[in-house]
Design an enzyme around this catalytic site. Structure first.
Site, PDB file in Angstrom:
ATOM      1  N   ASP A   4     -27.148  36.750  54.145  1.00 32.97           N
ATOM      2  CA  ASP A   4     -26.096  35.804  54.471  1.00 32.97           C
ATOM      3  C   ASP A   4     -26.725  34.541  55.051  1.00 32.97           C
ATOM      4  O   ASP A   4     -27.807  34.138  54.628  1.00 32.97           O
ATOM      5  CB  ASP A   4     -25.109  36.452  55.462  1.00 32.97           C
ATOM      6  N   HIS A  13     -21.232  32.273  59.623  1.00 37.16           N
ATOM      7  CA  HIS A  13     -20.701  33.315  58.739  1.00 37.16           C
ATOM      8  C   HIS A  13     -21.521  34.598  58.826  1.00 37.16           C
ATOM      9  O   HIS A  13     -20.974  35.706  58.940  1.00 37.16           O
ATOM     10  CB  HIS A  13     -20.683  32.794  57.305  1.00 37.16           C
ATOM     11  N   SER A  24     -14.950  38.791  52.518  1.00 40.37           N
ATOM     12  CA  SER A  24     -16.254  38.928  53.161  1.00 40.37           C
ATOM     13  C   SER A  24     -16.159  39.633  54.492  1.00 40.37           C
ATOM     14  O   SER A  24     -17.119  40.206  54.962  1.00 40.37           O
ATOM     15  CB  SER A  24     -16.892  37.571  53.364  1.00 40.37           C
TER      16      SER A  24
END
Length: 752
Positions: free
Chosen positions: A149, A226, A533
């Protein structure tokens, strides 16, 4: 299927990526004359990384004329989990390489996009009184989750290592220092690995990427937030009092509160995730010994043959062949049909649901009627203020200043909502209320004034008040937090839906998990986010613990256990609905097998297992050429003629997209329960479809742990139909091994 052989070879990289919350965009310009290409060589033919690397130079040397030039051209060598390399090539050089017999395919670098608290109470995973999976794995203390990520924010309390034992001895990874990231200081017994890969980024930006200007770091540190969020969902330590801007949150924690995190940063702010970097991250995660790979990046839906050329799925195939499950998101382009992404049959694809928590926004009208809007509002209350309707004459209303310092009601189609929101906010208002046919709270994302979403029914109630009141007023209060049984579970509107547009006989998504309004770690605090996600690391964390509890199970057996034990209702027994243009009961194209049920996954009774031969069955049924499959496998293979049926691929589901009259499909189940178990079938027939199961009982002894059965499927429909849904359950009185059945009658006619 694709006719061109070179394109067909690249179809092996079926979409693995998770389309998250559109954090990144792919707007980078590339040098088309000398661009990074990924050269896939399939399975390794050498045991040591050094020999694999040497073979790469030998392939490139004739192209460049010297070993030195070949070494200079190579950006990455993929040498641990599989064989391949990324190199700077012209189009003609790439074409030259793709024609070589040892090369599976050559793909240009691409940009991919990035796509808790209450979750685990809702799913029954309570670390305060661990039982089942949590108890058996000591909160996942030996599990290692590889997260590919945007990096991690190591100072978050979610990544403290209090109470954790030594790092598992099998771990082979490392921590790498860089900008604002000190490996000795920031890695611990929770964050046990941290690497970053940026050569693909540097190439696509011609070396001009400004890390400082982008609030980014040339290190594993997360500049976007994120990666930190999803890592916290998968394996965050227990944090007693976590909240977002003062809203009630509770104890934040990951699925495996004692699981370890290995961070592979391959995504960068304002650019995205470059495929050479992502593939290198997968290669390293295979080498390092992670238990599961969790990837929250993706391309745009719907899936297509161009998307099938995603490099990530190629790496995921090699990971699965080495026993490492790969978990990905279904995508965020729902609720339209055939939008599901990451459809490779070796991937566990996750849909997103709500859970039993909501954050309603009280809207109080001047007549004291209170309407609960949807969304999250952490801004101070707007006291009673003039309330106005903005209709199709919006531009004129804005020009006349009618929105200034007022609460604005807007009826709007979903595809226009965000654009209207931006224009009204720019013109100035005290608050906004959006009436929509399908609630989409993301329209309020980034709003600097209180904002709420209501459906047309409530919107009409507000409109009636406006039209029957001389001076209509309203106030918008901050969100409240509600938890518990009154809150219904739904498949989120944004979650992508099946059927699979690439291989319609392969059911996708596989499973669903909570992914709406998830509170988890963020850079410098905690934040609530929604997306597939967010659902993906929920499953990744559970899969990591399941691998510890059942170390001999294959990735396919693990996927089967998830699917066959899933809830088709919420945990309270209430039906799960699907958000869309109209509400309907959720079906397999919404949530696969159903909502993940972590209390049951360790004891499914039977599993639909698969190994190398099964995946070869799939590749042959999908009409791959023998030489392509041979390169992928690293050994010669010849498909039988005629090719096997994809309907017999041993998925924990039966999907028949084009049934004319009758077909018989086969499956094989493996007993992972008591010896001597006897299972009988219970069939829920799809409307107008007859299912006949043979044999009528499966009797497992000490010497027959695997048994095959067949299902005769017959349609009573006389016209083309849409999909109808049912199920097949094998039960021994204790275990209910349930798979979804999806059948569409389709009469193919020739028209002249």
């Amino acid at each position: 299927m694709i006719a061109d052989p070179s394109s067909k070879a690249c179809h092996l990289v079926i979409g693995l990526v998770l389309i998250l919350n559109a954090v990144f965009i792919s707007a980078a310009k590339v040098n088309v004359l000398n661009k990074i290409h990924i050269v896939h060589l399939g399975a390794k033919k050498h045991d040591t990384p050094e020999l694999v690397t040497r073979s790469h130079f030998q392939i490139l040397e004739p192209i460049f004329g010297s070993k030195e030039a070949a070494k200079k051209a190579i950006v990455y060598n993929y040498k641990h989990g599989f064989s391949g390399f990324a190199a700077k090539l012209t189009d003609s050089q790439a074409k030259n390489l793709s024609s070589r017999p040892e090369v599976l395919c050559v793909l240009p670098s691409r940009v991919l996009r990035l796509k808790t608290t209450r979750i685990y109470d809702y799913l029954g995973l309570l670390p305060s009184s661990p039982k089942g999976l949590l108890h058996d794995t000591r909160l996942g203390s030996e599990a290692i989750i590889g997260v590919i990520d945007s990096g991690i924010w190591p100072e978050s309390e979610s990544f403290n290592d209090t109470g954790l034992g030594p790092i598992p001895k099998r771990w082979k990874g490392k921590c790498v220092s860089g900008d604002a990231f000190d490996a000795k200081k920031h890695c611990n017994k929770k964050i046990i690995g941290a690497e970053f890969f940026s050569d693909g980024l540097t190439d696509v930006k011609d070396g001009q990427y400004d890390f400082t200007g982008q609030d980014e770091f040339r290190s594993p540190r997360d500049g976007v937030g994120h990666g930190t969020h999803v890592s916290g969902i998968a394996a965050g330590s227990v944090v007693a009092k976590a909240s977002y801007q003062g809203m009630a949150g509770g104890a934040a924690r990951g699925a495996g509160a004692h699981a370890r995190i290995a961070v592979y940063k391959a995504c960068w702010g304002n650019v995205g995730c470059l495929t050479p970097d992502v593939l290198k991250a997968i290669d390293h995660s295979i080498r390092d010994g992670v238990d599961v790979i969790s990837i929250s990046i993706g391309t745009d839906a719907p899936a297509s043959f161009d998307i099938d050329k995603s490099d990530v799925a190629f790496g995921s195939f090699q990971a699965v062949m080495k026993g490492i499950p790969v978990v990905c998101a279904a995508g965020n382009e729902g609720p339209d049909a055939q939008t599901v992404d990451n459809v490779a049959p070796w991937i566990i694809t996750v849909a997103a649901t709500t859970m039993d928590r909501s954050f309603p926004i009280p809207i109080t009208l001047g007549n004291n009627l209170i309407i609960l809007g949807d969304g999250i509002n952490t801004l101070p209350e707007v006291g009673f203020t003039d309330l106005v309707l903005i209709d199709e004459m919006m531009e004129a209303s804005i020009a006349q200043g009618l929105t200034k310092d007022k609460i604005v009601l807007v009826f709007t189609a979903n595809n226009e909502a965000k654009e209207k929101a931006a224009r009204i906010m720019k013109a100035g208002c005290a608050g906004m209320i959006y009436a929509q046919s399908v609630l989409d709270p993301t329209v309020c994302g980034g709003s600097n004034v209180p904002c709420a979403v209501v459906d047309y029914e409530f919107g009409t109630d507000i409109l009636y008040y406006i039209e029957t009141t001389e001076v209509p007023i309203a106030k918008i209060s901050p969100s409240k937090t509600l938890t518990g049984r009154p809150i219904a579970t739904r498949v989120a509107r944004f979650s992508c839906r099946g059927p699979n547009s690439v291989s319609p006989a392969i059911l996708k998504p596989d499973i669903a998990a909570p992914g709406v309004n998830v509170l988890s770690a963020m850079n410098g605090g905690y934040r609530i986010m929604s997306g597939s996600s967010m659902a993906t690391p929920v499953v990744s964390g559970i899969v990591a613990m399941l691998r510890q509890a059942r170390p001999k199970w294959s990735p396919a057996a693990i996927r089967s256990a998830l699917v066959t034990t899933a809830w088709r209702t919420d945990p309270f027994g209430e039906p799960i609905f699907s958000e869309g243009s109209t509400r309907k009961l959720a079906d397999p194209f919404d949530y696969g097998g159903g909502l993940i049920n972590p209390e049951k996954v360790t004891d499914p009774g039977l599993v639909y297992d698969m190994g190398l031969d099964d995946y070869i069955h799939y590749l042959c049924s999908a009409n791959y050429a023998d030489n392509e499959i041979s390169i992928l496998l690293g050994k010669d293979h010849k498909c039988p003629s005629p090719a096997p049926s994809m309907l017999d691929f041993n998925m924990p589901s039966i999907t028949i997209p084009s049934l004319t009259e009758e077909v018989t499909v086969t499956r094989t189940v493996t007993n992972v329960g008591p010896v001597g178990s006897v299972y009988k079938p219970v069939v829920e027939q799809p409307f107008g479809i007859e299912l006949e199961v043979n044999p009528k009982a499966l009797v497992f002894g000490s010497n027959n742990t695997k048994l095959k059965f067949s299902v005769r499927v017959r349609s009573n429909h006389k016209v083309n139909s849409d999909f109808y849904f049912g199920s097949l359950c094998w039960t021994d009185g204790v275990h209910n091994v349930t798979i979804p059945v999806s059948v569409r009658t389709k009469f193919l006619r020739n028209y002249v």
